[in-house]
Design an enzyme around this catalytic site. Structure first.
Site, PDB file in Angstrom:
ATOM      1  N   LYS A 253    -109.136  -3.217  28.613  1.00 11.28           N
ATOM      2  CA  LYS A 253    -108.303  -3.170  29.813  1.00 11.28           C
ATOM      3  C   LYS A 253    -108.970  -3.916  30.981  1.00 11.28           C
ATOM      4  O   LYS A 253    -110.168  -4.171  30.950  1.00 11.28           O
ATOM      5  CB  LYS A 253    -108.003  -1.710  30.182  1.00 11.28           C
ATOM      6  CG  LYS A 253    -107.269  -0.945  29.057  1.00 11.28           C
ATOM      7  CD  LYS A 253    -105.809  -1.307  28.956  1.00 11.28           C
ATOM      8  CE  LYS A 253    -105.142  -0.993  27.636  1.00 11.28           C
ATOM      9  NZ  LYS A 253    -104.968   0.373  27.259  1.00 11.28           N
TER      10      LYS A 253
HETATM   11  C1  PLP Z   1    -104.257   1.494  26.331  1.00 11.44           C
HETATM   12  C2  PLP Z   1    -102.930   2.143  26.588  1.00 11.44           C
HETATM   13  C3  PLP Z   1    -102.759   3.535  26.600  1.00 11.44           C
HETATM   14  C4  PLP Z   1    -103.817   4.478  26.150  1.00 11.44           C
HETATM   15  O1  PLP Z   1    -104.975   4.390  26.887  1.00 11.44           O
HETATM   16  P1  PLP Z   1    -106.242   5.225  26.410  1.00 11.44           P
HETATM   17  O2  PLP Z   1    -107.146   5.159  27.593  1.00 11.44           O
HETATM   18  O3  PLP Z   1    -106.808   4.517  25.213  1.00 11.44           O
HETATM   19  O4  PLP Z   1    -105.807   6.597  26.098  1.00 11.44           O
HETATM   20  C5  PLP Z   1    -101.539   4.051  26.973  1.00 11.44           C
HETATM   21  N1  PLP Z   1    -100.507   3.253  27.293  1.00 11.44           N
HETATM   22  C6  PLP Z   1    -100.608   1.916  27.266  1.00 11.44           C
HETATM   23  C7  PLP Z   1     -99.443   1.082  27.648  1.00 11.44           C
HETATM   24  C8  PLP Z   1    -101.828   1.315  26.884  1.00 11.44           C
HETATM   25  O5  PLP Z   1    -101.925  -0.012  26.815  1.00 11.44           O
END
Ligand code: PLP
Length: 379
Positions: A181
């Site tokens: 991210k």
């Molecule tokens: C990465 C992601 C999540 C989950 O995030 P985590 O921190 O891994 O729980 C949820 N929604 C979207 C759209 C994502 O890209």
């Protein structure tokens, strides 16, 4: 891989920040997490933020803290990572999918009202790839029907639309600091909200519902703690917060770099037959988490194979949630339920995209797509 799908940029500053935490007594949730929460809320312009272990945990806690659970329906998009919908299931509620816009892939706000029933309690849009859903319209619909809005802003730390930022026109927004991210600490997450009481409740629910933290106990010596309400284990550690803090200073520059890369990609890909780029809205600041294309002539999986054979990393974000085996089996979904999301699911492909990526690498990716397309057309 000659061109990886993603490369993180964590380095010396993060190493030093972690070393500083290791020299202190508190490795779990403590002052470094508090500092991160203050910085993150300020960055977003929100009243409060709570550091957590994941966005999935954040979505689960937001829903639960708002009293949404068994018997309730939550409207969301089928074109997202599965966690958007599984968090609703985890809260005990029922995910109700609404199809997406063909241009952006975001939840189609114009279709929401038709899906509202007496059981609907909330709308859960996702700001797909970093471009915000129509929060003005979604908030208006929610208000008219007495619903909560919870934003999945896992892609959208830096985004803005119509003067609104994540968490501004809703109960709150959930963020992910997962390895790939825009802001990342390997694994982590947060919620941001303008409702301080909700933030406090989520803090408590993120550590078993306990009324004293480990840092409180360390600071003041042991005293009995109690369990105020039911909770889970979703707290952020000082180690995670230390990895995140130095990154604030780089967010703006990295967003500009991704903006430049997106422009270069758009130019380099413009004349490839059957290759369509998502609509970019003029009223948005795009957070540019992912750069995706839709392949309408060359089958997407052939393009995936061609790029991977050339040593270029790719991913698919996303094949729709309702067509995952568990959702088919458990909720009875099949093909045809959400045709727009399904066509995205068939065609979409994420290309390598990260701030350190070179212009030359963008050209190589575009050349490879051109070659694979030509080979397909002449087969
Ligand atoms: C990465 C992601 C999540 C989950 O995030 P985590 O921190 O891994 O729980 C949820 N929604 C979207 C759209 C994502 O890209």
């Amino acid at each position: 891989m000659s061109i990886p799908f993603y490369l993180h940029d964590l380095g010396q500053e993060e190493l030093e920040a972690v070393a500083q935490v290791l020299r202190g007594p508190i490795l779990t949730t403590g002052d470094t997490v508090k500092e991160f929460e203050t910085r993150f809320a300020a960055f977003l312009g929100r009243d409060a933020a709570v550091g957590l272990s994941s966005a999935t945990g954040g979505l689960h806690l937001m829903l639960t803290a708002l009293g949404i659970g068994p018997g309730d329906e939550v409207i969301t998009t089928p074109l997202s990572f599965i966690a958007t919908a599984t968090a609703i299931v985890q809260a005990g509620a029922t995910p109700v999918f609404v199809d997406v816009e063909d241009g952006t892939g975001n939840l189609d706000a114009a279709r929401i009202e038709a899906a509202i029933t007496p059981k609907t309690r909330a709308i859960l849009p996702v700001h797909l790839y970093g471009q915000m859903a129509d929060m003005r319209l979604i908030a208006e619909i929610a208000q008219r029907h007495g619903l909560e809005v919870i934003e999945d802003a896992a892609h959208c730390v830096e985004g803005e639309r119509d003067g609104l930022r994540p968490g501004q026109a809703s109960a709150g927004a959930c963020f992910s600091f997962y390895a790939t991210k825009n802001l990342n600490c390997g694994e982590g997450g947060a919620i941001a909200t303008d409702r301080p009481t909700l933030a406090r409740r989520i803090t408590t629910m993120s550590v078993h519902g306990m009324n004293k933290s480990a840092a409180d106990r360390q600071r003041h010596g042991y005293s009995h703690w109690d369990m105020d309400e039911f909770g889970w284990k979703y707290n952020m550690s000082n180690i995670q917060a230390a990895l995140l803090l130095p990154q604030f200073a780089r967010l703006q520059r990295k967003l500009e770099q991704r903006n430049t890369l997106a422009r270069l990609y758009a130019e380099a890909l413009a004349d490839i037959p059957g290759l369509v780029l998502p609509a970019i809205r003029p009223d948005c600041r795009h957070a540019w988490h992912l750069f995706v294309v839709r392949s309408r002539i060359v089958p997407r999986d052939a393009l995936v194979a061609g790029l991977q054979a050339a040593g270029i990393g790719v991913a698919v974000n996303y094949r729709p949630i309702h067509l995952m085996q568990w959702f088919r089996r458990t909720w009875g979904y099949g093909e045809g339920a959400f045709p727009v999301a399904e066509s995205w699911g068939e065609e979409v492909l994420s290309l390598p995209f990260y701030p350190g990526m070179t212009e030359d690498a963008v050209r190589q990716v575009a050349e490879c797509i051109t070659t694979v397309t030509a080979e397909y057309l002449n087969r």
